[in-house]
Write an enzyme that holds these catalytic residues in place. Structure first.
Site, PDB file in Angstrom:
ATOM      1  N   SER A  67      53.951  13.190  43.582  1.00 31.61           N
ATOM      2  CA  SER A  67      53.777  12.084  44.000  1.00 31.61           C
ATOM      3  C   SER A  67      55.226  11.441  44.647  1.00 31.61           C
ATOM      4  CB  SER A  67      54.431  12.213  41.818  1.00 31.61           C
ATOM      5  OG  SER A  67      54.392  10.386  41.735  1.00 31.61           O
ATOM      6  N   TYR A  79      60.230  13.362  34.877  1.00 25.98           N
ATOM      7  CA  TYR A  79      59.069  13.329  35.945  1.00 25.98           C
ATOM      8  C   TYR A  79      59.596  13.929  37.225  1.00 25.98           C
ATOM      9  CZ  TYR A  79      54.366  12.641  37.805  1.00 25.98           C
ATOM     10  OH  TYR A  79      53.095  12.646  38.031  1.00 25.98           O
TER      11      TYR A  79
END
Length: 214
Positions: A67, A79
């Site tokens: 990501s 995350y």
């Protein structure tokens, strides 16, 4: 598992599993950090190690879902942490696999929250109810409401065209010359990554602090 593929050949592995949540560092218990590391990082490593003998044998390809949040964080450091770690694992693996003809690719999507549903919206009450007494003594409900509103607004801006990410995965698996990294993101998201890569940390911190204050 390996015996099932050994007779037919095995040439492509996509590590796509991932979970996400929102919260400042002290808001999340250690058990949550362990769960995220186990799914987002160690899960991909376990799968890779299991299939590595066949991937080397058939000169296959390994694709990892990272990501752009690996470069910076806006309220979801847990995350971001796992994605930054998987990037470094991929960097090591890509170099090591060259001699076997195995190619390693990383997909770096921007905000596709509305496509993947990886992160449901969070209410301030949900966050508050999970806080320890120590954290409740430091943060006000008003601050938590502001953070929840901010993060939920980011989720609502997520792209609904998830096929863009799938196309990148397909290219990574089938192209004669796949890229090491596929960044599938909006222009402003790519600009943030560029600032993070080229400017001093203090500049990036100022940019992100400004974004968090809006």
């Amino acid at each position: 598992l390996l015996s099932h593929f050994s007779s037919t050949g095995f040439w492509g592995l996509v590590n796509n599993a991932g979970i996400s949540t929102f919260g400042e560092t002290g808001w999340l218990p250690m058990e949550t950090y362990e769960k995220f590391a186990d799914v987002n990082l160690l899960g991909s490593i376990r799968t890779t190690l299991e299939f590595l003998p066949l991937l080397r044998k058939y000169k296959g390809r390994i694709v990892f879902m990272s990501s752009i949040i690996a470069y910076f964080t806006l309220g979801n450091g847990i995350y971001s942490m796992t994605k930054a770690a998987i990037e470094k694992f991929c960097d090591a693996l890509r170099l090591e696999m060259k001699k076997f003809g195995v190619q390693v690719c990383i997909i770096q999507p921007g905000n596709y929250a509305r496509s993947t549903k990886i992160q449901p919206p969070l209410s301030a009450e949900e966050i508050w109810s999970e806080l320890s007494e120590e954290e409740k003594a430091v943060y006000s409900k008003e601050y938590i409401q502001e953070r929840a509103n901010f993060f939920n607004s980011i989720l609502s801006e997520g792209s609904t065209n998830g096929s863009e990410v799938v196309d990148a995965m397909v290219d990574a698996l089938t192209s004669p010359a796949p890229k090491a990294r596929y960044m599938v993101a909006k222009l402003k998201e790519k600009a943030l990554v560029l600032v993070c890569a080229l400017f001093p940390t203090a500049v990036m911190d100022s940019v992100l602090s400004y974004a968090l204050s809006k």
